[in-house]
Design a protein around this motif. Structure first.
Motif, mmCIF file in Angstrom:
data_model
loop_
_atom_site.group_PDB
_atom_site.id
_atom_site.type_symbol
_atom_site.label_atom_id
_atom_site.label_comp_id
_atom_site.label_asym_id
_atom_site.label_seq_id
_atom_site.Cartn_x
_atom_site.Cartn_y
_atom_site.Cartn_z
ATOM 1 N N SER A 152 0.826 -1.207 0.000
ATOM 2 C CA SER A 152 0.000 0.000 0.000
ATOM 3 C C SER A 152 0.862 1.260 0.000
ATOM 4 N N ASP A 181 -3.659 -1.022 -2.122
ATOM 5 C CA ASP A 181 -4.486 0.148 -1.917
ATOM 6 C C ASP A 181 -3.657 1.429 -1.788
ATOM 7 N N TYR A 182 -4.255 2.519 -2.254
ATOM 8 C CA TYR A 182 -3.680 3.863 -2.183
ATOM 9 C C TYR A 182 -2.359 4.000 -2.932
ATOM 10 N N ASN A 183 -2.275 3.329 -4.059
ATOM 11 C CA ASN A 183 -1.222 3.559 -5.046
ATOM 12 C C ASN A 183 -1.878 4.138 -6.298
ATOM 13 N N LEU A 185 -2.456 3.616 -9.405
ATOM 14 C CA LEU A 185 -2.313 2.566 -10.424
ATOM 15 C C LEU A 185 -2.945 2.980 -11.757
ATOM 16 N N LEU A 208 -7.708 -3.005 -4.123
ATOM 17 C CA LEU A 208 -7.400 -1.900 -5.030
ATOM 18 C C LEU A 208 -8.111 -0.629 -4.593
ATOM 19 N N THR A 211 -7.144 3.580 -5.832
ATOM 20 C CA THR A 211 -6.015 3.430 -6.756
ATOM 21 C C THR A 211 -6.242 4.111 -8.106
ATOM 22 N N ASN A 240 -12.813 4.600 -5.547
ATOM 23 C CA ASN A 240 -12.435 4.757 -6.949
ATOM 24 C C ASN A 240 -13.622 5.372 -7.694
#
Length: 303
Positions: A152, A181-183, A185, A208, A211, A240
């Motif tokens: 994360s 989570d919290y990337n 992406l 996810l 992201t 998201n």
């Protein structure tokens, strides 16, 4: 006496407290050691690492929130893990490791005989760090590897790094939980991960959350869940830009798959216990409640 746990959070630890912790480690009376967010001197950190090295009972080590705060501490932890044989879960969330620190730690992680869960969330990692982590997810049949991986909040990893991870996940014979989570992406990386999940025979949980995904990603993931048999049971898509309808469709499909697997498992067990029961009798189907993966990993560490 069964090993117990020492859990301290956000405290400044005295020398006397550190001595008690180290004595418990050496006496093999600690199964879980958590010093989350605690303050301790360089000397005392070294004492704890030596205690970890000597312990044969320690299964879970939580040093989250900045305990491993410099390269010297990374080196001491690496030395401890080279000797230790019992740690199964290592949590370093919020440690400023960077790729350089992970490079120092990686040899110990790679040869550790028991490690199955690793949390490197918010550790300031980049693509070089991902290359090292992929080595902890060996391909089918190579050797044992991680079952749970948390990465994360490592925004320094690029799409190239995530693509490399997706390939490793697709071929891993062990990984069951992946927390990303919290990337940042985005849809491109989500598409790569969908292919990885479709190829994986073991991945059960994919986080996810937050992201940067859109309905485009959700549709790709929905098609994957709908058209390919996977081991996936939980897909977290909160925070998201994805419509509630698409999230619900994915959730419903995953729930249906889990219910079918549980019913089939129950029917097989019933036939084994009562071979005279007619196999096409569908009126006796049962959906069993199963515990979460975290509980199963915890049970494994108690073995």
């Amino acid at each position: 006496m069964l090993p117990g746990s020492i859990q301290i959070s956000g405290e400044t630890l005295s020398g006397a407290e550190i001595r008690d912790i180290c004595e418990s480690l050496r006496e093999n009376s600690v199964r879980l050691l958590s010093l989350r967010g605690c303050q301790l001197s360089e000397r005392d950190f070294g004492h704890v690492c030596r205690g970890v090295a000597e312990s044969r009972s320690l299964a879970q080590l939580n040093l989250n929130l900045g305990i491993v705060s410099n390269i010297n501490r990374v080196k001491q932890l690496a030395e401890a893990l080279k000797t230790n044989r019992s740690v199964q879960s290592l949590f370093l969330h919020g440690s400023p490791l960077t790729d350089a620190g992970l490079a120092l730690l990686n040899p110990a992680l790679s040869i550790h005989p028991s490690l199955v869960a690793l949390d490197l969330g918010d550790c300031m990692l980049g693509d070089e760090g991902i290359n090292l982590i992929c080595g902890l997810l060996p391909p089918d049949g190579a050797k044992s590897g991680l079952k749970e991986l948390t990465l994360s909040a490592n925004p320094g990893i690029t799409s190239k790094g995530w693509g490399r991870l997706a390939i490793a996940v697709a071929h891993s014979s062990q990984l069951r939980v992946l927390n990303l989570d919290y990337n940042p992406l985005g849809d491109q990386v989500a598409g790569m991960l969908a292919v990885a999940v479709a190829s994986s025979r073991t991945l059960e949980v994919l986080d996810l959350e937050g992201t940067g995904l859109t309905n485009q990603s959700a549709q790709t993931l929905l098609d994957m869940v709908e058209n390919y048999p996977t081991a996936l049971r939980t897909l977290i898509l909160a925070e998201n830009n994805i419509s509630p309808e698409l999230q619900q469709q994915i959730s419903d499909l995953l729930s249906e798959g889990e219910e079918e697997e549980e019913t089939e498992a129950h029917e097989v067990t019933t036939r084994e216990k009562n071979p005279w029961i007619c196999q096409n009798n569908s009126s006796s189907q049962m959906v069993l409640m199963t515990s979460g993966l975290g509980d199963s990993l915890l049970a494994e560490t108690e073995m």
